[in-house]
Design a protein around this motif. Structure first.
Motif, PDB file in Angstrom:
ATOM      1  N   SER A 119       6.021  -4.731  15.221  1.00 22.50           N
ATOM      2  CA  SER A 119       4.803  -5.253  15.821  1.00 22.50           C
ATOM      3  C   SER A 119       5.064  -5.483  17.294  1.00 22.50           C
ATOM      4  O   SER A 119       5.992  -6.190  17.670  1.00 22.50           O
ATOM      5  CB  SER A 119       4.395  -6.567  15.154  1.00 22.50           C
ATOM      6  OG  SER A 119       3.459  -7.226  15.996  1.00 22.50           O
TER       7      SER A 119
ATOM      8  N   LYS B  99       2.002  -2.149  14.221  1.00 19.66           N
ATOM      9  CA  LYS B  99       1.067  -3.249  13.942  1.00 19.66           C
ATOM     10  C   LYS B  99       1.399  -3.975  12.640  1.00 19.66           C
ATOM     11  O   LYS B  99       0.501  -4.372  11.884  1.00 19.66           O
ATOM     12  CB  LYS B  99      -0.388  -2.750  13.929  1.00 19.66           C
ATOM     13  CG  LYS B  99      -0.752  -1.970  15.201  1.00 19.66           C
ATOM     14  CD  LYS B  99      -2.233  -1.707  15.315  1.00 19.66           C
ATOM     15  CE  LYS B  99      -2.523  -0.709  16.439  1.00 19.66           C
ATOM     16  NZ  LYS B  99      -3.931  -0.430  16.621  1.00 19.66           N
TER      17      LYS B  99
ATOM     18  N   GLY C 124      -0.968   2.531  18.907  1.00 19.41           N
ATOM     19  CA  GLY C 124      -0.249   1.463  19.607  1.00 19.41           C
ATOM     20  C   GLY C 124       0.896   1.954  20.467  1.00 19.41           C
ATOM     21  O   GLY C 124       1.816   1.192  20.771  1.00 19.41           O
TER      22      GLY C 124
END
Ligand SMILES: Nc1nc2c(ncn2[C@@H]2O[C@H](COP(=O)(O)OP(=O)(O)O)[C@@H](O)[C@H]2O)c(=O)[nH]1
Ligand SMILES: [Mg+2]
Length: 305
Positions: free
Chosen positions: A211, A173, A38
């Motif tokens: 996140s 995440k 990510g």
């Protein structure tokens, strides 16, 4: 700056000398982690936070794995949609045709260019795994490791060494059904880091969760980075690291130039090939071969005068 044509390189050197007084002012942040952890999405989210703070941001990437570069450039542009459209941000993926050494040198110079152009924060994203992490560490003030909850350490390419390089760790995440696992992963890491002393005196490598999807935890990451900056500037660690990095860039560049001399000179290459064969067949000790090559090198220089 990215050109390898000799005439362009000469101009690049001159340019770097001229901009030198205007460089060094940015905060340089390295971000690493396995593909899919990510990074790009996180940088988009953190980047928005940074430009909202009134700072100009440059994002550079290091990706020596040329075969996937085209794909990752496209992926990164869509994952950094807001940033790539914002006037206060600049995004530059590494060029595909370069080796790790080449990408490293170009990225370092690109950092300097961005600083001279007035960018306040520079993020260097490592797309590759393995060696490129150490390369990024050698050019930044703060090194951030992104990790996934639940993925085994081996899967994340995490040898003890990489965790030790990190100034901060973020479990990404941390949303939806993954939120709980992220917190447990964080606790495991905090325990593991308990006995580890960061090279920065009295800095305990923080572990945070975030996140990029819900934007939660991202402000905390930015705060941690700013805290580190204050901390390491106050202790003198910041300046010491920068100086040591400059000195090691210098030696690396010098080695690169020597290597290039060797590589592009046909007669030296021939001498080297012959010596390699002698060493391979145990006709000559490696040390003597290296000394002989050095002698030929000196001769070449004398003859070129
Ligand atoms: N649920 C969730 N998915 C995410 C988050 N950040 C990234 N992703 C997804 O993970 C995938 C890989 O993200 P990317 O940023 O390209 O990872 P990179 O390869 O490390 O740059 C994409 O499909 C993203 O949509 C997050 O915070 N939460
Ligand atoms: Mg990416």
């Amino acid at each position: 700056m990215e050109s390898s044509l000799p005439e362009d390189m000469a101009v690049a050197s001159l340019l770097l000398e001229k901009i030198l007084p205007k460089t060094g002012g940015a905060l340089r942040i390295g971000i690493t982690g396995i593909p899919g952890v990510g990074k790009s999405t996180f940088i988009e989210s953190l980047g928005k936070r940074i430009i909202d703070d009134g700072k100009r941001l440059a994002v550079l990437s290091i990706d020596p794995s040329s075969s996937v570069t085209r794909g990752s450039i496209l992926g990164d542009k869509t994952r950094m949609e807001t940033l790539s459209k914002d006037q206060r941000a600049f995004i530059r993926p590494s060029s595909s045709a370069l080796t790790l050494g080449g990408v490293t040198a170009r990225t370092r110079e690109c950092i300097l260019l961005c600083e001279a152009a007035g960018y306040d924060v520079i993020i260097v994203e490592t797309v590759g795994v393995g060696q490129s992490e150490t390369a990024v560490k050698s050019m930044v003030d703060f090194f951030l490791l992104l990790m996934l909850a639940g993925a085994g350490d081996e899967l994340q390419g995490i040898k003890k060494g990489i965790i030790e390089l990190a100034d901060g760790i973020v479990i990404t995440k941390a949303d939806g059904s993954n939120a709980e696992a992220a917190v447990s992963a964080k606790n495991v890491l905090v325990n593991a880091l308990h006995f580890f002393n960061s090279p920065v005196s009295s800095w305990k490598t923080p572990v945070l969760t975030s996140s990029a999807l819900t934007d939660s935890g991202v402000s905390e990451v930015w705060r941690m980075i700013l805290q580190f900056e204050n901390h390491s500037k106050a202790s003198g660690h910041f300046e010491r690291t920068r100086s040591a990095q400059n000195v090691s860039w210098f030696s690396e560049f010098f080695s690169d130039l020597l290597q290039a001399d060797l590589h592009f000179n046909e007669s030296l290459k021939e001498v080297k090939r012959k010596l390699e064969s002698d060493v391979a067949h145990s006709r000559l000790p490696a040390r003597s071969a290296a000394e002989k090559l050095m002698k030929s090198y000196y001769e070449m220089i004398r003859n070129s005068r």
